[in-house]
Design a protein around this motif. Sequence first.
Motif, mmCIF file in Angstrom:
data_model
loop_
_atom_site.group_PDB
_atom_site.id
_atom_site.type_symbol
_atom_site.label_atom_id
_atom_site.label_comp_id
_atom_site.label_asym_id
_atom_site.label_seq_id
_atom_site.Cartn_x
_atom_site.Cartn_y
_atom_site.Cartn_z
ATOM 1 N N VAL A 23 0.813 -1.227 0.000
ATOM 2 C CA VAL A 23 0.000 0.000 0.000
ATOM 3 C C VAL A 23 0.841 1.269 0.000
ATOM 4 O O VAL A 23 0.298 2.367 0.111
ATOM 5 C CB VAL A 23 -0.980 0.023 1.206
ATOM 6 N N ILE A 104 0.136 0.481 -4.300
ATOM 7 C CA ILE A 104 -0.554 1.772 -4.267
ATOM 8 C C ILE A 104 0.503 2.866 -4.207
ATOM 9 O O ILE A 104 1.400 2.843 -3.348
ATOM 10 C CB ILE A 104 -1.513 1.851 -3.069
ATOM 11 N N SER A 146 -3.264 7.393 -5.632
ATOM 12 C CA SER A 146 -3.873 8.085 -4.491
ATOM 13 C C SER A 146 -4.223 9.496 -4.946
ATOM 14 O O SER A 146 -3.438 10.134 -5.641
ATOM 15 C CB SER A 146 -2.881 8.189 -3.330
ATOM 16 N N VAL A 171 -7.521 4.849 -5.498
ATOM 17 C CA VAL A 171 -8.084 4.009 -4.439
ATOM 18 C C VAL A 171 -8.120 4.663 -3.060
ATOM 19 O O VAL A 171 -8.636 4.077 -2.109
ATOM 20 C CB VAL A 171 -7.342 2.654 -4.339
ATOM 21 N N GLN A 172 -7.567 5.861 -2.936
ATOM 22 C CA GLN A 172 -7.630 6.543 -1.634
ATOM 23 C C GLN A 172 -7.373 8.030 -1.824
ATOM 24 O O GLN A 172 -6.927 8.470 -2.876
ATOM 25 C CB GLN A 172 -6.615 5.952 -0.646
ATOM 26 N N LEU A 200 -13.865 6.186 -0.493
ATOM 27 C CA LEU A 200 -12.396 6.183 -0.491
ATOM 28 C C LEU A 200 -11.844 6.319 0.923
ATOM 29 O O LEU A 200 -12.254 7.215 1.670
ATOM 30 C CB LEU A 200 -11.871 7.354 -1.326
ATOM 31 N N TYR A 368 -9.767 -1.374 0.913
ATOM 32 C CA TYR A 368 -9.910 -0.640 -0.347
ATOM 33 C C TYR A 368 -11.076 -1.136 -1.200
ATOM 34 O O TYR A 368 -11.545 -0.428 -2.086
ATOM 35 C CB TYR A 368 -8.609 -0.716 -1.153
ATOM 36 N N LEU A 372 -9.584 -2.059 -5.963
ATOM 37 C CA LEU A 372 -8.193 -2.494 -5.980
ATOM 38 C C LEU A 372 -7.949 -3.495 -7.115
ATOM 39 O O LEU A 372 -6.862 -3.562 -7.690
ATOM 40 C CB LEU A 372 -7.859 -3.150 -4.634
#
Lengths: 374, 374
Positions: A23, A104, A146, A171-172, A200, A368, A372
Amino acid sequence: MAVPPASPAARGRSEAGLSAIDVDLHHQIVDWSEVAPHVPAGLRWRVSAKSGPPLARHGFQKVGAGTGNVPMPAADSGTISHPAGDPRWVKEHYLDRRGVNLAILTGSLFSLGVQPGPDLASAIARGVNDWTLENWVRPFRCFKGSILIAQQDPIAAVAEIDRLGSDSGMVQVLLGSAAESPLGRRAYHPIYEACVRHGLPLALHLGGEGAGMSPPSTPVGHPSTYFEWYGSLPQSYMGHITSMVTEGVFEKFPKLKVILYEGGVFWLPHLIWRFDKNWKAQRSETPWVTRPPSSYVLDHFYSTTYPLEAPPNPRYLGEILDIIHGERTLLFAGNYPNWELGDPFDMIRDVPDDLRQGILVDNALSVYGKRLLA
Amino acid sequence: MAVPPASPAARGRSEAGLSAIDVDLHHQIVDWSEVAPHVPAGLRWRVSAKSGPPLARHGFQKVGAGTGNVPMPAADSGTISHPAGDPRWVKEHYLDRRGVNLAILTGSLFSLGVQPGPDLASAIARGVNDWTLENWVRPFRCFKGSILIAQQDPIAAVAEIDRLGSDSGMVQVLLGSAAESPLGRRAYHPIYEACVRHGLPLALHLGGEGAGMSPPSTPVGHPSTYFEWYGSLPQSYMGHITSMVTEGVFEKFPKLKVILYEGGVFWLPHLIWRFDKNWKAQRSETPWVTRPPSSYVLDHFYSTTYPLEAPPNPRYLGEILDIIHGERTLLFAGNYPNWELGDPFDMIRDVPDDLRQGILVDNALSVYGKRLLA
């Protein structure tokens, strides 16, 4: 620490066919003029120099064991001379070699939120996000992005989350933990609302502490060395967690998940138990905190494995992970290419066997969600 | 929590005939005009009002369960209407009733070191020290004093330590943990030299964080509530410990002992193990730190029991105390009369039996030495 010939992660492949999700991969902008075209026109000139935009920074200079055993491009290989500068090279020399299926991307811009100029900070975030999508995420299924934001302009941050929030490559939401004020403050709540709106998680990463508009990186002033500064960084997380729980963020946004990067985990038992004890006596100020604080912390916060504290007796590691529910709250972080403190797989060597699959794969899938694998 | 009829401490009287030494009794100045005659003449006028001198303070208002089960003087009893205002009353209603043989006085002036005016801060410290000796320590063998100092003027602080350092009524040097810069900085070293010269431990007490010249009480800014503020205070200790070890204070002053008041202990395993891990990679900056940082921390720092974190499973308490060598580093603190978080004897209820004698009596005798019984 020699690199093992076969990936230690590969020993336990999951049902989904994954052996490791990382991640935290610090992909690197080597030439900022590549980013410039993605920056809004009015501020593009600030970003167009190869060396990057003007950014306030702290005075601490990194020390450590070089880059540890990170693979380095040969000087005459024709590729970018940085171990995290070229996505194809990173995939071949790190992901494929170490059995990492997905990574990530987190970059290295963790001081945007304490830059005095909010417009430039937001413009940089936007430009970097599009550059990341175009150069790393779109061409390679193994990389996810991100959404970097600069939290001192919450309105611009929300707009950026809304602009990219439905992109399956992202994803975030990512921001530096360095901040002018703690993250429970009301001004930041629209950011959390936007995170939840798009499903998210919110990721915080250490690094900008003490720079720009940041207070000193300890409550008693500025440290003198990088060694001292780096050791004190988890205090930012303690400040943010306490603030977010006491200000009622998780009562207001019960679906918000927060991931804490690079802070270790051994301070969490202290935090939650002091917090619970104080809550019993002091909760009259915050009637909206209806449960013991520890339950908010353990329900909403996730931690990462680089660098995991190294107790002299590995038994303690299992006990602390038990206390913080590491079997579901801990995520594998490679921290590539910043391996000054050691190899990320060595870092989880003493983790109890029954937690490995969760930490390496399942917890990330759970935090996630479907994005993902999209 | 009802007060037990017989003292729980009395169950295990030591060979020295002592059942409990309380290292943290907050004696209270109710009328500052009593202190004024002890203050140097030029600044006496600032202290002469009954309500006390002008002091910068933070904006957090104490909340909690009142004073818990602290004994309170009856309104018509003719004594001072504060539970810690009259030494005879405190002796009778707290020490004698709970089986406490000796108490070290710590007062409540923990923001002197972040007051902008160094002369007034030093003058107040001097006046309070003499007032404490005259009113509490000289008339009562059960009370011992702390030499209060204001660290922003290290030269004045050293002079005060030298003035009172050979007085057997004084057993430690006391300063607030709130500070403009971390305590490893070179400017403070003469204070440590003076402590060692007189064989006095250095005591730090929380409370002034965020007031006056103090940075915000977290590295990410000011908290919003007392609850949040109080929870974050141990971060000051993390900052100071890291600073003192990395700046080489304990290589320079190998006999210096430091006592940390009211900060709990569960954050120590995190601090020492992150510290050791970083040291392996980052010690090139601080070649004078020749041993793993954990060994300096465990050799030189002591903690107190009020408030001890309350894990849901008491087993964890034993394990953390094992890690931090609680059998020799933990001291009983009554925190009288601030019992908002509970009774101090309840606080140590879950401490393993084989550690009780050390925590209640022997560790204090070892840290403070012969002065305590003089």
